[in-house]
Design a protein around this motif. Structure first.
Motif, PDB file in Angstrom:
ATOM      1  N   GLY A   1       0.818  -1.208   0.000  1.00 18.28           N
ATOM      2  CA  GLY A   1       0.000   0.000   0.000  1.00 18.28           C
ATOM      3  C   GLY A   1       0.848   1.251   0.000  1.00 18.28           C
ATOM      4  N   THR A   2       0.183   2.404  -0.022  1.00 20.51           N
ATOM      5  CA  THR A   2       0.883   3.691   0.067  1.00 20.51           C
ATOM      6  C   THR A   2       0.982   4.037   1.542  1.00 20.51           C
ATOM      7  OG1 THR A   2       0.010   4.382  -2.079  1.00 20.51           O
ATOM      8  CG2 THR A   2       0.858   6.115  -0.638  1.00 20.51           C
ATOM      9  N   THR A   3       2.025   3.504   2.161  1.00 17.60           N
ATOM     10  CA  THR A   3       2.196   3.641   3.605  1.00 17.60           C
ATOM     11  C   THR A   3       3.675   3.734   3.931  1.00 17.60           C
ATOM     12  OG1 THR A   3       1.544   2.674   5.739  1.00 17.60           O
ATOM     13  CG2 THR A   3       2.290   1.135   4.031  1.00 17.60           C
ATOM     14  N   TYR A   4       3.976   4.258   5.105  1.00 18.60           N
ATOM     15  CA  TYR A   4       5.373   4.404   5.527  1.00 18.60           C
ATOM     16  C   TYR A   4       6.024   3.024   5.619  1.00 18.60           C
ATOM     17  CZ  TYR A   4       9.427   5.817   8.307  1.00 18.60           C
ATOM     18  OH  TYR A   4      10.702   6.053   8.758  1.00 18.60           O
ATOM     19  N   GLY A   5       7.216   2.888   5.012  1.00 24.77           N
ATOM     20  CA  GLY A   5       7.897   1.604   5.015  1.00 24.77           C
ATOM     21  C   GLY A   5       7.674   0.806   3.747  1.00 24.77           C
ATOM     22  N   ASN A   6       6.859   1.352   2.823  1.00 22.03           N
ATOM     23  CA  ASN A   6       6.685   0.681   1.532  1.00 22.03           C
ATOM     24  C   ASN A   6       6.963   1.628   0.365  1.00 22.03           C
ATOM     25  OD1 ASN A   6       6.027  -1.757   0.099  1.00 22.03           O
ATOM     26  ND2 ASN A   6       4.112  -0.788  -0.543  1.00 22.03           N
ATOM     27  N   MET A   7       7.422   2.841   0.686  1.00 16.48           N
ATOM     28  CA  MET A   7       7.737   3.833  -0.347  1.00 16.48           C
ATOM     29  C   MET A   7       9.211   4.211  -0.224  1.00 16.48           C
ATOM     30  SD  MET A   7       4.838   4.497  -1.972  1.00 16.48           S
ATOM     31  CE  MET A   7       5.129   6.068  -2.771  1.00 16.48           C
ATOM     32  N   ILE A   8       9.958   4.099  -1.329  1.00 13.57           N
ATOM     33  CA  ILE A   8      11.373   4.465  -1.323  1.00 13.57           C
ATOM     34  C   ILE A   8      11.699   5.263  -2.585  1.00 13.57           C
ATOM     35  CG2 ILE A   8      12.093   2.475   0.060  1.00 13.57           C
ATOM     36  CD1 ILE A   8      13.051   1.194  -2.622  1.00 13.57           C
ATOM     37  N   PRO A   9      12.713   6.126  -2.510  1.00 12.53           N
ATOM     38  CA  PRO A   9      13.128   6.868  -3.715  1.00 12.53           C
ATOM     39  C   PRO A   9      14.034   5.995  -4.592  1.00 12.53           C
ATOM     40  CG  PRO A   9      14.403   7.586  -1.811  1.00 12.53           C
ATOM     41  CD  PRO A   9      13.420   6.587  -1.300  1.00 12.53           C
ATOM     42  N   LEU A  10      13.676   5.852  -5.859  1.00 11.63           N
ATOM     43  CA  LEU A  10      14.490   5.096  -6.817  1.00 11.63           C
ATOM     44  C   LEU A  10      14.693   5.916  -8.080  1.00 11.63           C
ATOM     45  CD1 LEU A  10      13.350   1.340  -6.932  1.00 11.63           C
ATOM     46  CD2 LEU A  10      15.437   2.299  -5.955  1.00 11.63           C
ATOM     47  N   ARG A  11      15.884   5.849  -8.616  1.00 10.30           N
ATOM     48  CA  ARG A  11      16.165   6.515  -9.885  1.00 10.30           C
ATOM     49  C   ARG A  11      15.156   6.033 -10.926  1.00 10.30           C
ATOM     50  NH1 ARG A  11      22.015   5.364 -11.661  1.00 10.30           N
ATOM     51  NH2 ARG A  11      21.023   3.686 -12.875  1.00 10.30           N
ATOM     52  N   SER A  12      14.744   6.895 -11.825  1.00  7.21           N
ATOM     53  CA  SER A  12      13.633   6.591 -12.726  1.00  7.21           C
ATOM     54  C   SER A  12      13.839   5.308 -13.527  1.00  7.21           C
ATOM     55  CB  SER A  12      13.388   7.764 -13.683  1.00  7.21           C
ATOM     56  OG  SER A  12      14.555   8.039 -14.447  1.00  7.21           O
ATOM     57  N   ASP A  13      15.065   5.078 -14.064  1.00  5.26           N
ATOM     58  CA  ASP A  13      15.276   3.862 -14.854  1.00  5.26           C
ATOM     59  C   ASP A  13      15.223   2.611 -13.983  1.00  5.26           C
ATOM     60  OD1 ASP A  13      17.614   4.683 -13.606  1.00  5.26           O
ATOM     61  OD2 ASP A  13      18.916   3.723 -15.087  1.00  5.26           O
ATOM     62  N   LEU A  14      15.647   2.735 -12.726  1.00  8.28           N
ATOM     63  CA  LEU A  14      15.560   1.599 -11.804  1.00  8.28           C
ATOM     64  C   LEU A  14      14.104   1.316 -11.449  1.00  8.28           C
ATOM     65  CD1 LEU A  14      18.495   2.389  -9.332  1.00  8.28           C
ATOM     66  CD2 LEU A  14      18.532   1.003 -11.417  1.00  8.28           C
ATOM     67  N   ASN A  15      13.349   2.368 -11.227  1.00  9.32           N
ATOM     68  CA  ASN A  15      11.934   2.218 -10.891  1.00  9.32           C
ATOM     69  C   ASN A  15      11.171   1.548 -12.032  1.00  9.32           C
ATOM     70  OD1 ASN A  15       9.487   2.551  -9.510  1.00  9.32           O
ATOM     71  ND2 ASN A  15       9.132   4.551 -10.438  1.00  9.32           N
ATOM     72  N   ILE A  16      11.464   1.972 -13.270  1.00 12.68           N
ATOM     73  CA  ILE A  16      10.802   1.389 -14.438  1.00 12.68           C
ATOM     74  C   ILE A  16      11.209  -0.082 -14.593  1.00 12.68           C
ATOM     75  CG2 ILE A  16      10.657   1.474 -16.955  1.00 12.68           C
ATOM     76  CD1 ILE A  16      11.010   4.562 -16.664  1.00 12.68           C
ATOM     77  N   SER A  17      12.491  -0.365 -14.369  1.00 15.34           N
ATOM     78  CA  SER A  17      12.989  -1.735 -14.511  1.00 15.34           C
ATOM     79  C   SER A  17      12.398  -2.661 -13.441  1.00 15.34           C
ATOM     80  CB  SER A  17      14.513  -1.750 -14.409  1.00 15.34           C
ATOM     81  OG  SER A  17      15.006  -3.074 -14.351  1.00 15.34           O
ATOM     82  N   LYS A  18      12.316  -2.176 -12.219  1.00 10.09           N
ATOM     83  CA  LYS A  18      11.790  -3.000 -11.124  1.00 10.09           C
ATOM     84  C   LYS A  18      10.324  -3.329 -11.355  1.00 10.09           C
ATOM     85  CE  LYS A  18      10.700  -2.879  -6.213  1.00 10.09           C
ATOM     86  NZ  LYS A  18       9.252  -2.812  -6.454  1.00 10.09           N
ATOM     87  N   HIS A  19       9.533  -2.347 -11.745  1.00 12.66           N
ATOM     88  CA  HIS A  19       8.118  -2.526 -12.069  1.00 12.66           C
ATOM     89  C   HIS A  19       7.398  -3.274 -10.940  1.00 12.66           C
ATOM     90  CE1 HIS A  19       4.632  -2.365 -14.523  1.00 12.66           C
ATOM     91  NE2 HIS A  19       4.609  -3.665 -14.838  1.00 12.66           N
ATOM     92  N   CYS A  20       6.853  -4.452 -11.202  1.00 11.15           N
ATOM     93  CA  CYS A  20       6.103  -5.206 -10.193  1.00 11.15           C
ATOM     94  C   CYS A  20       6.886  -6.396  -9.658  1.00 11.15           C
ATOM     95  CB  CYS A  20       4.771  -5.695 -10.768  1.00 11.15           C
ATOM     96  SG  CYS A  20       3.629  -4.362 -11.173  1.00 11.15           S
TER      97      CYS A  20
END
Length: 319
Positions: free
Chosen positions: A241-260
């Motif tokens: 969920g959108t809650t503390y401990g499940n949100m982290i900052p990731l570089r955009s290409d890493l975020n896209i690569s990680k996906h689900c």
């Protein structure tokens, strides 16, 4: 008893007197009510009557507010307009200047659990409604509250949006300024809305988002200053969920690569490709485990369990 009377004679309010002698202010109020203590009037009929009254005006405001609180406690329902009468505006301005609004006043006095006992009359519809039906307002607003109830304000705004072109233009300008000043809030609201639509936890605050950002000072895995906020456990699998401990900052290409993907499996598969640091990853997992009140082992098992047991986002029993 004598020390209390001496303080009252010196011009202190009932609340201040109780505080100085170490008793609850309700005791002083009761003794005054039954006549065992007397309230000193800090002025007489001399030429300086008005000057003295102005000097000690705050004592009267505090005492009237104190009486209002106990009336709400004893009777269960109190309309502050009816109780204060002509003194409504002067007492209301005192609250606004010294406590910001009536809600903060109740909190400071320890009466916030009784908030629903206090009512206010709407200046438009004339109905007496609970304070939660009036928005908090800064500036020169009596009791720090909107004079109109929320329903009347909504009606006024709706009518202006339909019939007043200049009002619509003004709203657009004000709205744009607010969005420019509150980008973090809008970002959080967007993620909260997505989690809420999926029946997942959606309690992240802007303060928690700021704490998360400060914990990494950039992308959690590279330190880059340009990043997206990523759901470690994706919303798409019906957990987290959108809650503390499940949100982290990731570089955009890493975020896209990680996906689900599972963050542990994704990191192992892409560590060399993106030249990622094992030490940074371990630090990130330590932080995530701590934020979720788990050990690293427990957190790893939890992440794997979530991915092994995806849940329909429309189900109510998600974890």
């Amino acid at each position: 008893m004598e020390s209390a009377q001496e303080l009252l004679d010196a011009g202190f309010s009932k609340t201040k007197t109780a505080e100085m002698i170490g008793v609850h202010h309700s005791k002083i109020c009761r003794l005054v009510d039954i006549g065992e203590l007397e309230i000193y009037l800090p002025f007489d009929d001399g030429d300086d009557k008005h000057q003295s009254k102005d000097l000690y005006e705050w004592l009267w405001e505090e005492d009237e507010l104190e009486a209002l609180l106990w009336k709400g406690y004893d009777e269960g329902k109190v309309d502050i307009n009816a109780v204060l009468g002509e003194r409504y505006y002067s007492v209301g301005r005192y609250v606004q200047n010294n406590y910001k609004n009536f809600h903060l006043f109740l909190a400071q006095k320890g009466f916030l659990p009784l908030e629903d006992n206090f009512f206010k009359t709407c200046s438009t519809c004339g109905e007496s409604k609970q304070l939660k039906n009036f928005s908090k307002r800064k500036g020169e607003f009596v009791f720090g509250l909107e004079p109109q109830c929320n329903r009347c304000v909504e009606g006024r705004v709706r009518n202006n949006l339909i019939n007043n072109e200049s009002y619509k233009d003004r709203c657009k300008v004000v709205g744009k300024k607010w969005r420019d000043r509150n980008k973090d809030k809008l970002y959080v609201y967007g993620h909260i809305r997505r989690a809420r639509e999926s029946n997942l936890l959606n309690d992240l605050t802007t303060e928690q988002l700021e704490i998360t950002k400060l914990s990494f000072s950039g992308c959690a895995l590279t330190g880059d200053k340009t990043y997206h906020m990523d759901h470690v456990i994706p919303l798409a699998i019906g957990h987290g969920g959108t809650t503390y401990g499940n949100m982290i900052p990731l570089r955009s290409d890493l975020n896209i690569s990680k996906h689900c993907n599972n963050i542990f499996e994704w990191f192992e598969a892409n560590r060399q490709r993106f030249e990622l640091s094992q030490e940074r990853f371990d630090t990130l997992i330590d932080w995530l485990a701590s934020a979720n009140a788990m050990t690293v082992k427990e957190y790893r098992e939890y992440v794997y369990w979530c991915h092994a047991n995806p849940c329909d986002v429309n189900d109510k029993g998600v974890i």
